[in-house]
Write a protein that holds these residues in place. Sequence first.
Motif, PDB file in Angstrom:
ATOM      1  N   THR A  42      -0.264  -1.435 -41.941  1.00  0.00           N
ATOM      2  CA  THR A  42      -0.199  -2.315 -42.102  1.00  0.00           C
ATOM      3  C   THR A  42      -0.061  -2.844 -43.916  1.00  0.00           C
ATOM      4  O   THR A  42       0.262  -3.969 -44.153  1.00  0.00           O
ATOM      5  CB  THR A  42      -1.678  -3.102 -41.748  1.00  0.00           C
ATOM      6  N   ASN A  43       0.274  -1.642 -44.445  1.00  0.00           N
ATOM      7  CA  ASN A  43       0.269  -1.207 -45.478  1.00  0.00           C
ATOM      8  C   ASN A  43       1.291  -1.659 -46.201  1.00  0.00           C
ATOM      9  O   ASN A  43       2.102  -1.555 -47.553  1.00  0.00           O
ATOM     10  CB  ASN A  43      -0.288  -0.294 -46.493  1.00  0.00           C
ATOM     11  N   ARG A  44       2.253  -0.875 -45.447  1.00  0.00           N
ATOM     12  CA  ARG A  44       4.164  -1.135 -46.050  1.00  0.00           C
ATOM     13  C   ARG A  44       4.711  -2.200 -44.653  1.00  0.00           C
ATOM     14  O   ARG A  44       4.613  -2.597 -43.701  1.00  0.00           O
ATOM     15  CB  ARG A  44       4.342   0.161 -45.205  1.00  0.00           C
ATOM     16  N   GLU A  45       5.305  -2.367 -45.027  1.00  0.00           N
ATOM     17  CA  GLU A  45       7.228  -3.409 -44.380  1.00  0.00           C
ATOM     18  C   GLU A  45       7.054  -2.796 -43.487  1.00  0.00           C
ATOM     19  O   GLU A  45       7.685  -1.727 -43.866  1.00  0.00           O
ATOM     20  CB  GLU A  45       7.374  -4.013 -45.461  1.00  0.00           C
ATOM     21  N   THR A  46       7.675  -3.453 -42.588  1.00  0.00           N
ATOM     22  CA  THR A  46       7.944  -2.403 -40.961  1.00  0.00           C
ATOM     23  C   THR A  46       9.648  -3.279 -40.318  1.00  0.00           C
ATOM     24  O   THR A  46       8.746  -4.308 -39.869  1.00  0.00           O
ATOM     25  CB  THR A  46       7.210  -1.673 -40.103  1.00  0.00           C
ATOM     26  N   ASN A  47       9.998  -2.405 -39.821  1.00  0.00           N
ATOM     27  CA  ASN A  47      11.848  -3.786 -39.335  1.00  0.00           C
ATOM     28  C   ASN A  47      11.397  -3.090 -38.362  1.00  0.00           C
ATOM     29  O   ASN A  47      11.719  -1.765 -38.049  1.00  0.00           O
ATOM     30  CB  ASN A  47      12.375  -3.593 -40.224  1.00  0.00           C
ATOM     31  N   VAL A  48      11.630  -4.232 -36.881  1.00  0.00           N
ATOM     32  CA  VAL A  48      12.118  -2.415 -35.653  1.00  0.00           C
ATOM     33  C   VAL A  48      13.405  -3.194 -34.739  1.00  0.00           C
ATOM     34  O   VAL A  48      13.351  -4.394 -35.522  1.00  0.00           O
ATOM     35  CB  VAL A  48      10.750  -2.988 -34.570  1.00  0.00           C
ATOM     36  N   ILE A  49      14.140  -2.186 -34.569  1.00  0.00           N
ATOM     37  CA  ILE A  49      15.283  -2.816 -33.446  1.00  0.00           C
ATOM     38  C   ILE A  49      15.188  -2.241 -32.196  1.00  0.00           C
ATOM     39  O   ILE A  49      15.097  -0.638 -32.416  1.00  0.00           O
ATOM     40  CB  ILE A  49      16.292  -1.867 -34.560  1.00  0.00           C
ATOM     41  N   PHE A  50      14.818  -3.100 -31.296  1.00  0.00           N
ATOM     42  CA  PHE A  50      15.368  -2.872 -30.252  1.00  0.00           C
ATOM     43  C   PHE A  50      16.879  -2.389 -29.507  1.00  0.00           C
ATOM     44  O   PHE A  50      17.616  -3.333 -29.724  1.00  0.00           O
ATOM     45  CB  PHE A  50      14.015  -4.247 -29.589  1.00  0.00           C
ATOM     46  N   LEU A  51      16.736  -1.217 -29.303  1.00  0.00           N
ATOM     47  CA  LEU A  51      17.597  -0.466 -28.472  1.00  0.00           C
ATOM     48  C   LEU A  51      17.984  -0.262 -26.861  1.00  0.00           C
ATOM     49  O   LEU A  51      16.344  -0.169 -26.563  1.00  0.00           O
ATOM     50  CB  LEU A  51      18.646  -0.143 -29.546  1.00  0.00           C
ATOM     51  N   SER A 110      11.081  -8.124 -39.590  1.00  0.00           N
ATOM     52  CA  SER A 110      11.844  -8.323 -38.886  1.00  0.00           C
ATOM     53  C   SER A 110      11.950  -7.720 -38.258  1.00  0.00           C
ATOM     54  O   SER A 110      11.489  -6.297 -37.505  1.00  0.00           O
ATOM     55  CB  SER A 110      12.497  -8.596 -39.869  1.00  0.00           C
ATOM     56  N   VAL A 111      12.642  -8.673 -36.575  1.00  0.00           N
ATOM     57  CA  VAL A 111      12.859  -8.202 -34.908  1.00  0.00           C
ATOM     58  C   VAL A 111      13.974  -8.356 -34.677  1.00  0.00           C
ATOM     59  O   VAL A 111      14.253  -9.955 -34.821  1.00  0.00           O
ATOM     60  CB  VAL A 111      11.589  -8.651 -34.341  1.00  0.00           C
ATOM     61  N   THR A 112      14.790  -7.243 -34.566  1.00  0.00           N
ATOM     62  CA  THR A 112      16.044  -7.386 -33.894  1.00  0.00           C
ATOM     63  C   THR A 112      16.478  -7.219 -32.349  1.00  0.00           C
ATOM     64  O   THR A 112      15.981  -5.817 -32.357  1.00  0.00           O
ATOM     65  CB  THR A 112      16.749  -6.064 -34.815  1.00  0.00           C
ATOM     66  N   VAL A 113      17.327  -7.282 -32.195  1.00  0.00           N
ATOM     67  CA  VAL A 113      17.717  -6.727 -30.960  1.00  0.00           C
ATOM     68  C   VAL A 113      19.222  -6.599 -30.180  1.00  0.00           C
ATOM     69  O   VAL A 113      19.923  -7.430 -31.445  1.00  0.00           O
ATOM     70  CB  VAL A 113      17.705  -7.815 -29.294  1.00  0.00           C
ATOM     71  N   ASP A 114      19.503  -5.148 -30.159  1.00  0.00           N
ATOM     72  CA  ASP A 114      20.827  -4.928 -29.771  1.00  0.00           C
ATOM     73  C   ASP A 114      21.797  -5.437 -29.070  1.00  0.00           C
ATOM     74  O   ASP A 114      20.574  -4.119 -28.087  1.00  0.00           O
ATOM     75  CB  ASP A 114      21.216  -3.416 -31.394  1.00  0.00           C
ATOM     76  N   THR A 115      22.454  -6.027 -28.437  1.00  0.00           N
ATOM     77  CA  THR A 115      22.657  -6.052 -26.918  1.00  0.00           C
ATOM     78  C   THR A 115      23.825  -5.840 -26.694  1.00  0.00           C
ATOM     79  O   THR A 115      25.094  -6.203 -27.593  1.00  0.00           O
ATOM     80  CB  THR A 115      21.875  -7.439 -26.288  1.00  0.00           C
ATOM     81  N   ASN A 116      24.567  -5.352 -25.689  1.00  0.00           N
ATOM     82  CA  ASN A 116      26.261  -5.437 -24.951  1.00  0.00           C
ATOM     83  C   ASN A 116      26.579  -6.723 -25.285  1.00  0.00           C
ATOM     84  O   ASN A 116      27.618  -6.887 -24.344  1.00  0.00           O
ATOM     85  CB  ASN A 116      26.266  -4.647 -23.934  1.00  0.00           C
ATOM     86  N   GLY A 117      25.758  -7.458 -24.335  1.00  0.00           N
ATOM     87  CA  GLY A 117      25.935  -8.729 -24.438  1.00  0.00           C
ATOM     88  C   GLY A 117      25.908  -9.564 -22.941  1.00  0.00           C
ATOM     89  O   GLY A 117      25.743 -10.101 -22.927  1.00  0.00           O
ATOM     90  N   PHE A 118      25.141  -8.660 -22.311  1.00  0.00           N
ATOM     91  CA  PHE A 118      25.352  -9.170 -21.128  1.00  0.00           C
ATOM     92  C   PHE A 118      24.159 -10.119 -20.349  1.00  0.00           C
ATOM     93  O   PHE A 118      23.664 -11.376 -20.111  1.00  0.00           O
ATOM     94  CB  PHE A 118      24.892  -7.953 -20.146  1.00  0.00           C
ATOM     95  N   LEU A 119      22.964  -9.657 -21.888  1.00  0.00           N
ATOM     96  CA  LEU A 119      21.857 -10.247 -21.274  1.00  0.00           C
ATOM     97  C   LEU A 119      20.869 -10.750 -20.319  1.00  0.00           C
ATOM     98  O   LEU A 119      20.592 -12.272 -19.881  1.00  0.00           O
ATOM     99  CB  LEU A 119      21.933 -11.809 -22.776  1.00  0.00           C
ATOM    100  N   PHE A 120      20.820  -9.469 -19.748  1.00  0.00           N
ATOM    101  CA  PHE A 120      19.915  -9.882 -18.084  1.00  0.00           C
ATOM    102  C   PHE A 120      18.124 -10.553 -18.624  1.00  0.00           C
ATOM    103  O   PHE A 120      18.154 -10.802 -19.507  1.00  0.00           O
ATOM    104  CB  PHE A 120      19.531  -8.082 -17.790  1.00  0.00           C
ATOM    105  N   HIS A 121      18.588 -11.285 -17.440  1.00  0.00           N
ATOM    106  CA  HIS A 121      16.535 -12.001 -16.747  1.00  0.00           C
ATOM    107  C   HIS A 121      16.208 -12.372 -17.893  1.00  0.00           C
ATOM    108  O   HIS A 121      15.880 -13.132 -18.685  1.00  0.00           O
ATOM    109  CB  HIS A 121      15.531 -10.185 -17.559  1.00  0.00           C
ATOM    110  N   ASP A 122      17.432 -13.634 -18.060  1.00  0.00           N
ATOM    111  CA  ASP A 122      17.104 -15.177 -18.461  1.00  0.00           C
ATOM    112  C   ASP A 122      16.928 -14.652 -19.951  1.00  0.00           C
ATOM    113  O   ASP A 122      15.815 -15.774 -20.319  1.00  0.00           O
ATOM    114  CB  ASP A 122      16.468 -15.887 -17.878  1.00  0.00           C
ATOM    115  N   PHE A 123      17.127 -13.974 -21.263  1.00  0.00           N
ATOM    116  CA  PHE A 123      17.203 -13.777 -21.780  1.00  0.00           C
ATOM    117  C   PHE A 123      16.934 -14.368 -22.803  1.00  0.00           C
ATOM    118  O   PHE A 123      15.778 -14.768 -23.742  1.00  0.00           O
ATOM    119  CB  PHE A 123      17.505 -11.761 -22.536  1.00  0.00           C
TER     120      PHE A 123
END
Length: 336
Positions: free
Chosen positions: A60-69, A93-106
Amino acid sequence: MSPAHAKTVAFKRGERNVFFHVLTACNLSCRHCYINPREHGTDTVPRENLEKWLTLFQDTNRETNVIFLGGEPTMHTDLPHAIRFAKKLGYVSVTVDTNGFLFHDFLGKVNPADLDFLSFSLDGPSPEVNDMLRGPGVFETCTANLQKAVAAGFNVSLIYTVSRYNIDHLHEMVPLLSRWGVKRFFIQVIGIRGKTAQNGGDKWQLTPEEWLEKIPLVAAEAAAHGITAVFPKVFLEPGEKFECAGRVAENYFIFPNGRVYQCPLCEDYPINGYRIAENTLIANSGFTETRLFSLDIPEGCVINKLLQPENLSYDAQGSPLYKISCCLLKQEMSPE
Ligand code: SF4
Ligand code: SF4
């Protein structure tokens, strides 16, 4: 060496990035995949641990970014939940890196307001170039879903991993990105790890001359089209200061088997600095990557010298001709 308005994005002191591999499974089998099941396992992080591990790395004291891969992270049915949970915890910030198939009605299950960037991996401007590296039919699916994501209101970025096989087509990406409404263009250098290391790394790698001649020009072209381009620095110019992200920033590359690395170049080896055990982050003892970060050598990055010495050149006196920068040091070209 690079156009005047290329800006090096220095590590911000105290910056924290969490690269969260939520599974290692993938529907594709790219020729240059860096996932190494021997080291990274074949597990999927269960929903309960998605929450616990996100909580563990949030500060909570420091800004943190998450990237889901992954693997392919959208194959994880709880990814939309993890995105919302990360936002609620206060990740900046929240990021998702995808191969583009976007399963499960993302796209239907995630609110664009909860995701700062949806990043698509594409390695060529045509099926001929991309699918030779990433598999048959991938170009069509990836680009169709990318355009659907833009239309649905997501901030879309694109990652192009440059190698010998596709560098000559990199410039053809710019008009496509502009037409599709992509906001950020990440030009990534091929890493000699995972399958690339097993399949003859020298066949993939670019020379310094190729990199410096072509990449900054394409990045400048993207910026001229209103797209922010980000690419690794790779070679330091004379007098530029070398810094190891392992020393001055906090990057955590988390794998489903509980390994936590601070340097992505080390991921093929069991030298991770940390591990998660019983939902606690534990610093590993013995010989780990952490020990290597503190070594000062004239070539710059120690791990590059150990793993990719062919990247280096020396003069007649044995002094390196240039330093290799930290692989996490980026340059950015933004629209004027
Ligand atoms: S999409 Fe990513 S994880 Fe899947 S095979 Fe390709 S490089 Fe590997
Ligand atoms: S790539 Fe090199 S400089 Fe960067 S974190 Fe790893 S060891 Fe340090």
